[in-house]
Structure formats: C-alpha cells, structure tokens
Design a protein around this motif. Structure first.
Motif, PDB file in Angstrom:
ATOM      1  N   THR A 171      -3.270   0.085  -8.558  1.00  0.00           N
ATOM      2  CA  THR A 171      -4.703   0.392  -8.587  1.00  0.00           C
ATOM      3  C   THR A 171      -4.967   1.475  -7.551  1.00  0.00           C
ATOM      4  OG1 THR A 171      -5.444  -1.799  -9.309  1.00  0.00           O
ATOM      5  CG2 THR A 171      -7.027  -0.465  -8.090  1.00  0.00           C
ATOM      6  N   ARG A 172      -5.598   2.544  -8.015  1.00  0.00           N
ATOM      7  CA  ARG A 172      -5.967   3.616  -7.094  1.00  0.00           C
ATOM      8  C   ARG A 172      -7.379   3.341  -6.602  1.00  0.00           C
ATOM      9  NH1 ARG A 172      -4.340   7.440  -3.471  1.00  0.00           N
ATOM     10  NH2 ARG A 172      -5.966   8.984  -3.214  1.00  0.00           N
ATOM     11  N   LEU A 173      -7.533   3.063  -5.315  1.00  0.00           N
ATOM     12  CA  LEU A 173      -8.837   2.787  -4.718  1.00  0.00           C
ATOM     13  C   LEU A 173      -9.305   4.009  -3.940  1.00  0.00           C
ATOM     14  CD1 LEU A 173     -11.176   0.908  -3.856  1.00  0.00           C
ATOM     15  CD2 LEU A 173      -9.734   0.182  -1.937  1.00  0.00           C
ATOM     16  N   THR A 174     -10.508   4.440  -4.232  1.00  0.00           N
ATOM     17  CA  THR A 174     -11.120   5.543  -3.497  1.00  0.00           C
ATOM     18  C   THR A 174     -12.422   5.064  -2.880  1.00  0.00           C
ATOM     19  OG1 THR A 174     -10.179   7.156  -5.029  1.00  0.00           O
ATOM     20  CG2 THR A 174     -12.009   7.896  -3.646  1.00  0.00           C
ATOM     21  N   VAL A 175     -12.512   5.180  -1.576  1.00  0.00           N
ATOM     22  CA  VAL A 175     -13.712   4.760  -0.848  1.00  0.00           C
ATOM     23  C   VAL A 175     -14.354   5.990  -0.219  1.00  0.00           C
ATOM     24  CG1 VAL A 175     -14.596   3.337   1.031  1.00  0.00           C
ATOM     25  CG2 VAL A 175     -12.748   2.487  -0.415  1.00  0.00           C
ATOM     26  N   LEU A 188       6.341   2.526   0.810  1.00  0.00           N
ATOM     27  CA  LEU A 188       5.450   1.399   0.571  1.00  0.00           C
ATOM     28  C   LEU A 188       5.387   0.518   1.811  1.00  0.00           C
ATOM     29  CD1 LEU A 188       6.347   2.359  -2.325  1.00  0.00           C
ATOM     30  CD2 LEU A 188       6.052  -0.002  -3.030  1.00  0.00           C
ATOM     31  N   ARG A 189       4.193   0.088   2.146  1.00  0.00           N
ATOM     32  CA  ARG A 189       4.014  -0.778   3.315  1.00  0.00           C
ATOM     33  C   ARG A 189       3.424  -2.107   2.884  1.00  0.00           C
ATOM     34  NH1 ARG A 189       0.575   2.547   7.456  1.00  0.00           N
ATOM     35  NH2 ARG A 189      -0.404   3.353   5.554  1.00  0.00           N
ATOM     36  N   LEU A 190       3.991  -3.177   3.423  1.00  0.00           N
ATOM     37  CA  LEU A 190       3.637  -4.527   3.001  1.00  0.00           C
ATOM     38  C   LEU A 190       2.347  -4.991   3.663  1.00  0.00           C
ATOM     39  CD1 LEU A 190       4.555  -7.073   1.435  1.00  0.00           C
ATOM     40  CD2 LEU A 190       5.794  -7.751   3.503  1.00  0.00           C
ATOM     41  N   ILE A 191       1.408  -5.445   2.838  1.00  0.00           N
ATOM     42  CA  ILE A 191       0.117  -5.905   3.343  1.00  0.00           C
ATOM     43  C   ILE A 191       0.142  -7.427   3.521  1.00  0.00           C
ATOM     44  CG2 ILE A 191      -2.366  -5.966   2.938  1.00  0.00           C
ATOM     45  CD1 ILE A 191      -2.013  -3.585   1.038  1.00  0.00           C
ATOM     46  N   TYR A 192       0.397  -8.145   2.448  1.00  0.00           N
ATOM     47  CA  TYR A 192       0.468  -9.605   2.445  1.00  0.00           C
ATOM     48  C   TYR A 192       1.510 -10.039   1.437  1.00  0.00           C
ATOM     49  CZ  TYR A 192      -3.608 -11.237   5.195  1.00  0.00           C
ATOM     50  OH  TYR A 192      -4.483 -11.565   6.203  1.00  0.00           O
ATOM     51  N   TYR A 193       2.041 -11.237   1.633  1.00  0.00           N
ATOM     52  CA  TYR A 193       2.914 -11.817   0.639  1.00  0.00           C
ATOM     53  C   TYR A 193       2.717 -13.327   0.575  1.00  0.00           C
ATOM     54  CZ  TYR A 193       5.980 -12.801   4.681  1.00  0.00           C
ATOM     55  OH  TYR A 193       6.494 -13.224   5.883  1.00  0.00           O
ATOM     56  N   SER A 194       3.116 -13.874  -0.547  1.00  0.00           N
ATOM     57  CA  SER A 194       2.955 -15.302  -0.779  1.00  0.00           C
ATOM     58  C   SER A 194       4.204 -15.819  -1.474  1.00  0.00           C
ATOM     59  CB  SER A 194       1.731 -15.558  -1.657  1.00  0.00           C
ATOM     60  OG  SER A 194       1.712 -16.886  -2.133  1.00  0.00           O
ATOM     61  N   PRO A 202      -9.249   2.763   3.737  1.00  0.00           N
ATOM     62  CA  PRO A 202      -8.889   1.983   2.552  1.00  0.00           C
ATOM     63  C   PRO A 202      -8.434   2.789   1.346  1.00  0.00           C
ATOM     64  CG  PRO A 202     -11.259   2.120   2.760  1.00  0.00           C
ATOM     65  CD  PRO A 202     -10.690   2.773   3.993  1.00  0.00           C
ATOM     66  N   THR A 203      -8.727   4.088   1.320  1.00  0.00           N
ATOM     67  CA  THR A 203      -8.349   4.887   0.157  1.00  0.00           C
ATOM     68  C   THR A 203      -6.835   4.974   0.071  1.00  0.00           C
ATOM     69  OG1 THR A 203     -10.386   6.172   0.168  1.00  0.00           O
ATOM     70  CG2 THR A 203      -8.468   7.187  -0.863  1.00  0.00           C
ATOM     71  N   ALA A 204      -6.277   4.478  -1.021  1.00  0.00           N
ATOM     72  CA  ALA A 204      -4.823   4.432  -1.188  1.00  0.00           C
ATOM     73  C   ALA A 204      -4.490   3.927  -2.584  1.00  0.00           C
ATOM     74  CB  ALA A 204      -4.182   3.499  -0.150  1.00  0.00           C
ATOM     75  N   PHE A 205      -3.207   3.923  -2.878  1.00  0.00           N
ATOM     76  CA  PHE A 205      -2.679   3.360  -4.115  1.00  0.00           C
ATOM     77  C   PHE A 205      -2.101   1.989  -3.769  1.00  0.00           C
ATOM     78  CE2 PHE A 205      -1.544   3.487  -8.369  1.00  0.00           C
ATOM     79  CZ  PHE A 205      -0.188   3.475  -8.634  1.00  0.00           C
ATOM     80  N   TYR A 206      -2.588   0.947  -4.432  1.00  0.00           N
ATOM     81  CA  TYR A 206      -2.188  -0.418  -4.111  1.00  0.00           C
ATOM     82  C   TYR A 206      -1.291  -0.971  -5.208  1.00  0.00           C
ATOM     83  CZ  TYR A 206      -5.595  -0.293  -0.369  1.00  0.00           C
ATOM     84  OH  TYR A 206      -6.277   0.033   0.782  1.00  0.00           O
ATOM     85  N   LEU A 207      -0.170  -1.510  -4.786  1.00  0.00           N
ATOM     86  CA  LEU A 207       0.824  -2.037  -5.714  1.00  0.00           C
ATOM     87  C   LEU A 207       1.047  -3.524  -5.482  1.00  0.00           C
ATOM     88  CD1 LEU A 207       3.283   0.928  -5.429  1.00  0.00           C
ATOM     89  CD2 LEU A 207       2.326   0.130  -7.591  1.00  0.00           C
ATOM     90  N   ARG A 238       0.856  -1.170   0.000  1.00  0.00           N
ATOM     91  CA  ARG A 238       0.000   0.000   0.000  1.00  0.00           C
ATOM     92  C   ARG A 238       0.898   1.227   0.000  1.00  0.00           C
ATOM     93  NH1 ARG A 238      -5.064   1.665   3.623  1.00  0.00           N
ATOM     94  NH2 ARG A 238      -4.664   3.913   3.680  1.00  0.00           N
ATOM     95  N   GLN A 239       0.497   2.253  -0.775  1.00  0.00           N
ATOM     96  CA  GLN A 239       1.278   3.481  -0.838  1.00  0.00           C
ATOM     97  C   GLN A 239       0.378   4.666  -0.535  1.00  0.00           C
ATOM     98  OE1 GLN A 239       3.055   4.500  -4.698  1.00  0.00           O
ATOM     99  NE2 GLN A 239       4.846   5.264  -3.625  1.00  0.00           N
ATOM    100  N   ASP A 240       0.784   5.458   0.458  1.00  0.00           N
ATOM    101  CA  ASP A 240       0.078   6.677   0.822  1.00  0.00           C
ATOM    102  C   ASP A 240       1.008   7.865   0.640  1.00  0.00           C
ATOM    103  OD1 ASP A 240      -1.055   4.440   2.998  1.00  0.00           O
ATOM    104  OD2 ASP A 240      -2.573   5.775   2.166  1.00  0.00           O
ATOM    105  N   PRO A 241       0.463   9.035   0.360  1.00  0.00           N
ATOM    106  CA  PRO A 241       1.304  10.219   0.147  1.00  0.00           C
ATOM    107  C   PRO A 241       2.261  10.459   1.318  1.00  0.00           C
ATOM    108  CG  PRO A 241      -0.946  10.681  -0.487  1.00  0.00           C
ATOM    109  CD  PRO A 241      -0.972   9.348   0.183  1.00  0.00           C
ATOM    110  N   GLY A 242       3.511  10.704   1.005  1.00  0.00           N
ATOM    111  CA  GLY A 242       4.493  11.022   2.033  1.00  0.00           C
ATOM    112  C   GLY A 242       4.999   9.832   2.818  1.00  0.00           C
ATOM    113  N   GLN A 243       4.578   8.625   2.426  1.00  0.00           N
ATOM    114  CA  GLN A 243       5.037   7.425   3.134  1.00  0.00           C
ATOM    115  C   GLN A 243       5.654   6.443   2.163  1.00  0.00           C
ATOM    116  OE1 GLN A 243       2.563   5.691   6.136  1.00  0.00           O
ATOM    117  NE2 GLN A 243       1.147   7.408   6.155  1.00  0.00           N
TER     118      GLN A 243
END
Lengths: 113, 112
Positions: free
Chosen positions: A108-112, A43-49, A85-90, A36-41
């Motif tokens: 994917t840019r998700l806007t909720v 990338l933060r890891l959500i899940y991996y496989s 949940p609003t963020a840019f997902y990579l 997940r990528q948020d402005p000024g931060q």
C-alpha cells in the motif's frame, strides 16, 4: 489461489489523521509482519506477530500500532505521531517453520500531505 | 508504478547475457539468506534461499553463492531475459524466526 491481500493500493491522508492499512492472508500462516520501504533503503520491520493476540515491535515501531485478533488479519495503523508516514508499506507472512521465506503482499502506497 | 529505489546501484545487461548481483551481509551469526525480486508496484517475490551450511544452491536459471569468510552473497541469473528486469534484494536472518534484515537492493535492467 492463496495469498496476501493488501488494501487499498493507494491511500491519501491529511497530516494529523490516523489511517489503517489492511492485510489479509489465506495461507494459514501463523506469523505476519509489516515492513516499510523508502526509496534507496532496504525494507525495515515495523511490527510482527507470531501468533494470534500477540505481537512485538520491530526496528521502527514508533508512531505505528497493530492488532492480531484473527490469524488471517494483521492491520497496521499509522498514527499522527509518525513523523514521516509517506512510504510504501508491505505486509508479509510465513508459517512457523524453520527457514521459511516470507510471502509478501503487493503493498500500500501511503501519501500524507 | 512504485519507485522502490531512486538511487539504487544498477546493473545493465543485454538479453541472453548472464547477470551477477552481489550483496554484502552484515551479521556473521546469520545462517539463512534469501534473494527477492521486486517489480515496480509489487511486493517482493521469493527467488531462492540458502542456509549457511551450503556454499551454493541452484534453482531454475538462478544460482546463489555464499562466501561466509567475507560475508558475501551473490545471485547469478543465466540467460537473462527482459522479464528479469526488477530490483533484487538480499536478506539475512536466523533459523527459527524470520526476522530478516534486508539490503538496499540492486536494479537490474535487461535490454532486448
């Protein structure tokens, strides 16, 4: 051309709805990741496989779920439990090799609302 | 396009200048480091990597320097071009598994 495809590019949802983001790769990579990528931060890891039918939580897994039924696909579901949940997902992938860089999709840019 | 960082540190250079982007990493046990470039609306693109047994590595127009003593990483871009304008991220990790930790990024602006 080999690569990682994320779809859709932009996604809009109402609060309280679950939404699934698609990630497909034809690189024959074993490992796949969601960031997940948020402005000024960073990338933060959500899940991996690392392998089919196996996945682990990353640093910010709460409110997200994944599946890895096929080597090529690693969809991410953003549930209604995700508070912001609003963020840019990579999505990214890498072969199971020592010291291999991640290959990223175009997000994917998700806007909720 | 996407705004990947509204409050990022910014480096502004003229076309043809050399650019140096710096990064401080956090984990002294990290032994693998990568630089990525991210253009607006796109995913990060791999630029160059370096292992901890090296101090310097060169690619095409780019050089990465690693100073383990002070946990510092830098990316040098020679003869910077307008197409180099982007956000640059460093990332640290360990061999064997690519669970990378990313920095917050630096925006590079190249003026013609």
């Amino acid at each position: 051309d080999g690569g990682i495809t994320q779809s859709p590019k932009y996604l809009f949802r109402k609060e309280g709805q679950n939404v699934t983001l698609s990630c497909e790769q034809n690189l024959n990579h074993d490992a796949m990741y969601w960031y997940r990528q948020d402005p000024g931060q960073g990338l933060r890891l959500i899940y991996y496989s690392q392998i089919v039918n196996d996945f682990q939580k990353g640093d910010i897994a709460e409110g997200y779920s994944v599946s890895r039924e096929k080597k090529e696909s690693f969809p991410l579901t953003v549930t209604s439990a995700q508070k912001n949940p609003t963020a840019f997902y990579l999505c990214a992938s890498t072969p199971r090799m020592e010291g291999s860089p991640l290959h990223f999709g175009n997000g994917t840019r998700l806007t909720v609302t | 396009g996407e705004s990947v960082g509204l409050h990022l540190p910014t480096l502004s250079v003229q076309e043809g200048d050399n650019s140096i982007i710096n990064c401080a990493y956090s984990n002294s046990a990290s032994d693998y480091f990568i630089w990525y470039k991210q253009e607006s609306g796109k995913g990060p693109q791999f630029i160059i990597d370096i292992r901890s047994n090296m101090d310097k590595r060169q690619g095409q127009r780019v050089t990465v320097l690693l100073n383990k003593t002070v946990k510092h990483l830098s990316l040098q871009i020679a003869a910077t071009q307008p197409g180099d304008s982007a956000v640059y991220f460093c990332a640290e990790g360990s061999r064997g598994f690519q669970k990378l930790v990313f920095g917050t990024g630096t925006r590079l602006l190249v003026s013609p």
